[in-house]
Design a protein around this motif. Sequence first.
Motif, PDB file in Angstrom:
ATOM      1  N   PHE A  45       0.803  -1.228   0.000  1.00  0.00           N
ATOM      2  CA  PHE A  45       0.000   0.000   0.000  1.00  0.00           C
ATOM      3  C   PHE A  45       0.839   1.283   0.000  1.00  0.00           C
ATOM      4  O   PHE A  45       0.295   2.383   0.058  1.00  0.00           O
ATOM      5  CB  PHE A  45      -0.991  -0.026   1.162  1.00  0.00           C
ATOM      6  N   GLU A  65       4.474  -3.321  -7.759  1.00  0.00           N
ATOM      7  CA  GLU A  65       3.460  -4.106  -7.072  1.00  0.00           C
ATOM      8  C   GLU A  65       2.691  -4.943  -8.089  1.00  0.00           C
ATOM      9  O   GLU A  65       2.322  -4.470  -9.148  1.00  0.00           O
ATOM     10  CB  GLU A  65       2.538  -3.157  -6.282  1.00  0.00           C
ATOM     11  N   VAL A  70      -4.256  -2.867  -5.597  1.00  0.00           N
ATOM     12  CA  VAL A  70      -3.337  -2.264  -4.633  1.00  0.00           C
ATOM     13  C   VAL A  70      -2.513  -1.170  -5.329  1.00  0.00           C
ATOM     14  O   VAL A  70      -2.307  -0.076  -4.787  1.00  0.00           O
ATOM     15  CB  VAL A  70      -2.424  -3.348  -4.005  1.00  0.00           C
ATOM     16  N   TYR A  73      -4.569   1.856  -5.789  1.00  0.00           N
ATOM     17  CA  TYR A  73      -4.699   2.558  -4.502  1.00  0.00           C
ATOM     18  C   TYR A  73      -3.467   3.441  -4.254  1.00  0.00           C
ATOM     19  O   TYR A  73      -3.588   4.608  -3.864  1.00  0.00           O
ATOM     20  CB  TYR A  73      -4.878   1.540  -3.360  1.00  0.00           C
ATOM     21  N   VAL A  74      -2.292   2.883  -4.498  1.00  0.00           N
ATOM     22  CA  VAL A  74      -1.053   3.644  -4.245  1.00  0.00           C
ATOM     23  C   VAL A  74      -0.980   4.863  -5.177  1.00  0.00           C
ATOM     24  O   VAL A  74      -0.610   5.964  -4.760  1.00  0.00           O
ATOM     25  CB  VAL A  74       0.203   2.751  -4.398  1.00  0.00           C
ATOM     26  N   ARG A  77      -3.241   7.430  -3.851  1.00  0.00           N
ATOM     27  CA  ARG A  77      -2.678   7.958  -2.610  1.00  0.00           C
ATOM     28  C   ARG A  77      -1.616   9.024  -2.923  1.00  0.00           C
ATOM     29  O   ARG A  77      -1.587  10.091  -2.316  1.00  0.00           O
ATOM     30  CB  ARG A  77      -2.051   6.788  -1.827  1.00  0.00           C
TER      31      ARG A  77
END
Length: 190
Positions: A45, A65, A70, A73-74, A77
Amino acid sequence: SDSHFPVPISPSQFDYSLHYPQIFPSSDQADGSRKIQFADIGCGFGGLLISLSTLFPETLMIGMELRDKVTEYVKERILSLRVANPGQYQNVSVVRTNSMKYIPNYFEKAQLTKMFFLFPDPHFKEKNHRRRVISPFLLDEYAYVLKAELEADPVVKLLSSATEEGQKVARNGGQTFQAVFRRIVPSDKT
Ligand code: SAM
């Protein structure tokens, strides 16, 4: 199959402007001298990257990743951190990729100064060992993309150029090879 995510055919094809748009405003790689130096393998994450981003604001870094959601998401973020903190978090990005297959597509020889493997999936069962991110075969590949400490050591250049034997080899157009030894501290036998 991995065909559903794009992989650069070589490190020079990696689009820095896509990942670091404020630092590389156009896709022509005018400033080829600035390259990714840190890679977080299996970044999950992205917590480590986010912390490293402000600790090393001048260093370009990337997370790798495997899981699509995921990775997304990163990405989000990082984008929201960039919006909330103008000028910050511009040096950090993430790619969805299989690091066990594609490391040399992203990084040139000796490009990276640090690689992170934090809590990689351990895969204890023997039948899953081939999924381990750390394996003897992959260590060679990691060594290839990592910058050697030797390059920063001014003495190392002298090893092949300062001694008379070394100069003789150089005059004759020969090659020299360095061997580096590191002491393994034996474990306490008590
Ligand atoms: N490093 C993060 C942390 O410390 O929170 C995540 C640790 S998690 C246990 C391991 C991560 O590695 C998972 O997110 C997994 O999807 C990723 N991973 C496993 N194999 C991978 C591979 N071959 N390439 C890229 N990522 C991989």
